[in-house]
Design an enzyme around this catalytic site. Sequence first.
Site, mmCIF file in Angstrom:
data_model
loop_
_atom_site.group_PDB
_atom_site.id
_atom_site.type_symbol
_atom_site.label_atom_id
_atom_site.label_comp_id
_atom_site.label_asym_id
_atom_site.label_seq_id
_atom_site.Cartn_x
_atom_site.Cartn_y
_atom_site.Cartn_z
ATOM 1 N N ASP A 99 -9.014 92.899 -67.641
ATOM 2 C CA ASP A 99 -8.950 91.537 -67.119
ATOM 3 C C ASP A 99 -7.666 91.313 -66.340
ATOM 4 O OD1 ASP A 99 -7.478 91.684 -69.559
ATOM 5 O OD2 ASP A 99 -7.432 89.494 -69.671
ATOM 6 N N GLU A 153 -7.043 90.319 -72.447
ATOM 7 C CA GLU A 153 -5.669 90.562 -72.856
ATOM 8 C C GLU A 153 -4.728 89.482 -72.358
ATOM 9 O OE1 GLU A 153 -1.535 92.081 -72.598
ATOM 10 O OE2 GLU A 153 -2.846 91.462 -70.951
#
Length: 383
Positions: A99, A153
């Site tokens: 991400d 994350e």
Amino acid sequence: MERVPLAPATGADVGAETGATGTGAGTDVVLDLTQDAARLTARLVDVPSVSGGEKPLADAIETALRALPHLRVDRYGDNIVARTELGRAERVVLAGHIDTVPIADNVPSRLEDGVLWGCGTSDMKSGVAVQLRIAATVPTPNRDLTFVFYDNEEVDAHLNGLGRLARAHPDWLAGDFAVLLEPSEGQVEGGCQGTLRVKLRTTGQRAHSARGWMGENAVHAAAPILARLAAYEPRRPVIDGLEFREGLNAVGIEGGVAGNVIPDECTVTVNYRYAPDLTEEQALEHVREVFADCGVAELVVDDSSGPALPGLSHPAAAAFVAAVGGEVRPKFGWTDVSRFSALGVPAVNYGPGNPNLAHRRDERVETAKILHCEERLRAWLTA
């Protein structure tokens, strides 16, 4: 200066809902793992994967990995885990999050004079590209490998894909040593700091500011807290030969009711970045001791994530450092090596990106560093 735009991703719905399990079958995003790591980075950047919208990229990664006969591939939500099963004496985990922070008009990627620009180039799609290249081109490594690609994350810790994997499938993350390909400018960074954020509340008594002597000013009562912070001397402990630098700092202050009211409450938010020779409990106890006589009415823990020891004495870690070369540095900041440490797996940070460029509108990475990182990892795993 010449600008070479690279083709954006097509077809996938970034907002698609992610289930507990999934398959990449039918995805429109295709990853060509025969490309070098620099061009593969560009392709990854051109597939938007802001936290919570990783499914199209996760689908593409799963599809690409399932085409490799030497890997076993499992999926949990938008987290992909691939493993060799060669019966080697050691198992190494190569991990990276897929991400990014929200895009800031910096997708699609562009290449300018050996520098690739775009959201996630540094943090950390260049590291993910290296993972994918190793997965595709090192079918018989000298150590068994586990490749972990995880989501979320960059957002709240309870959403972190690696954390969810650790809770649901800890056996998938088992290993003797782990490398997190977070940006470190191609230098090994050992362990990571712990981080503790607390809110220190002082209280007083409201009164009209024209008759301030009738009240007790809670903002003034915070002065001993600020004085203690200003005089604080942080530790610089040496662990595994690395000097970690701690910090205890105010990162926010709130107080006040109105321009004509003596405030009856004030909150100072303090962040403690501490070395990995302390536990979370020890860090909290230290903070309590620091402010014990500062008139704090209440101390509330707002956030806490434990540190990770460098683990450089492990044979696999020593072999890794010898193979990749360069100066080993301590990690100033928190990364998911902490999660591996909690699982009993020593871990380091090693990736091609520059952490100082992460999350910026002008985020970028040198393509030479991506290729060098791939080359060093391959040399370590095939020597």
